[in-house]
Design an enzyme around this catalytic site. Sequence first.
Site, mmCIF file in Angstrom:
data_model
loop_
_atom_site.group_PDB
_atom_site.id
_atom_site.type_symbol
_atom_site.label_atom_id
_atom_site.label_comp_id
_atom_site.label_asym_id
_atom_site.label_seq_id
_atom_site.Cartn_x
_atom_site.Cartn_y
_atom_site.Cartn_z
ATOM 1 N N LYS A 11 -90.959 43.545 76.123
ATOM 2 C CA LYS A 11 -92.011 44.463 76.224
ATOM 3 C C LYS A 11 -93.145 44.191 76.211
ATOM 4 C CE LYS A 11 -92.681 47.784 73.105
ATOM 5 N NZ LYS A 11 -93.784 47.229 71.748
ATOM 6 N N ASP A 141 -87.621 51.972 71.054
ATOM 7 C CA ASP A 141 -88.245 51.417 72.312
ATOM 8 C C ASP A 141 -86.245 50.981 73.061
ATOM 9 O OD1 ASP A 141 -90.419 51.516 71.538
ATOM 10 O OD2 ASP A 141 -90.554 49.477 70.973
HETATM 11 O O1 C5P Z 1 -88.018 53.888 66.081
HETATM 12 P P1 C5P Z 1 -88.594 52.710 65.297
HETATM 13 O O2 C5P Z 1 -87.205 51.955 64.505
HETATM 14 O O3 C5P Z 1 -88.755 51.369 65.991
HETATM 15 O O4 C5P Z 1 -89.739 52.957 64.221
HETATM 16 C C1 C5P Z 1 -90.372 52.212 63.465
HETATM 17 C C2 C5P Z 1 -90.706 53.091 63.593
HETATM 18 O O5 C5P Z 1 -91.861 52.943 63.576
HETATM 19 C C3 C5P Z 1 -90.375 53.862 62.335
HETATM 20 O O6 C5P Z 1 -89.417 53.893 61.440
HETATM 21 C C4 C5P Z 1 -91.528 55.017 61.820
HETATM 22 O O7 C5P Z 1 -92.393 54.456 60.721
HETATM 23 C C5 C5P Z 1 -92.307 54.368 63.207
HETATM 24 N N1 C5P Z 1 -93.052 55.525 63.796
HETATM 25 C C6 C5P Z 1 -93.266 55.919 64.109
HETATM 26 N N2 C5P Z 1 -93.472 56.676 65.809
HETATM 27 C C7 C5P Z 1 -92.686 56.486 66.741
HETATM 28 C C8 C5P Z 1 -92.007 55.465 66.457
HETATM 29 C C9 C5P Z 1 -92.126 54.751 65.596
HETATM 30 O O8 C5P Z 1 -93.637 56.738 63.386
HETATM 31 N N3 C5P Z 1 -92.613 57.516 67.473
#
Ligand code: C5P
Length: 320
Positions: A11, A141
Amino acid sequence: MQSYSLLAPAKINLYLEILGDRPDGFHELVMVMQSIDLADQIDVRANGTDTIHISCNHPQVPQDKSNLGYRAAALMAQKFPDSFARYGAVDITIHKHIPIGAGLAGGSTNAAAVLVGIDMLWRLGLTQSELQELGATLGSDVPFCISGGTALATGRGEKLDTLPDLHSLYVVLAKYRSLSVSTPWAYQTYRQQFGHTYRWNPHQPEASRHAGHAGSILTAIAHQDGAKIGQLLHNDLEKVVLPAYPQVADVRHRLQQMDVLGAMMSGSGPTVFALLNTQADAQQVEEDLRQAIPDPDLELWVAKFNPAGIQFAPQTVDSK
Ligand code: C5P
């Protein structure tokens, strides 16, 4: 043993706005997500044992329990113990084409494919939203990667509204092979530097989809107006990633100077993309950028917008 081969598209973010802090430690976001046809192939095969195996042709992809695809399979085993006992674990093979640590959701789309593959192998018949709910526990995601296409994503990124297809547009993607950006680092640095600007009220979470400034790009998408979309590309994380990675800022600047609809960093980077109307335009920009930056560490791809998320790969069902 039965197996499925799935295509797991990458994406890009056409829009990424950070509204504020959430009580769960994540950020409240407004994003426009777009699948592209740069995709990994994921083979999921029932192995008749109680052990999940994962392998990948890319040496930097972890081939153990830390792999998000492995975690997706472990989650399914935990949620559906009867099916796990009946059908057994899976061998997961990842044929990597999406660059890693790139801001293109490579890990998330692999996890999405594993969820979809196991749902079919174990004949669970889960709905797309049930799969997305499971996916949200693995990463913000993952739900988008399951359904794909063009979508407005709010909340952590897991609340999705489908937007009109933009599948006639192309991108040139540019990423230095040796560079990767940590997503937690990007968000934490943003919080440190821009936290004082947060205005979103966490006590009114439903207001987030109206709180941002995505209105203009959503109108441009509704009109499928590529030129306007190109002018309205936006990514708040550029404010912290570009100053820390001058090479990435340089690629973005050079792309912006070329004959493109727009250029932007995707997600937490470091991949930069340029938006184009046709494949021929995209190939020309790829060639021009290659001439401008002959560094072999800079990898380039041309990709088309993709109207879907996880799909069957050609020649998929094999029940030897
Ligand atoms: O959800 P995901 O594991 O992909 O997110 C990776 C990191 O990105 C999280 O640990 C956080 O630090 C940050 N993040 C965030 N807010 C979001 C998505 C991700 O702060 N909405």
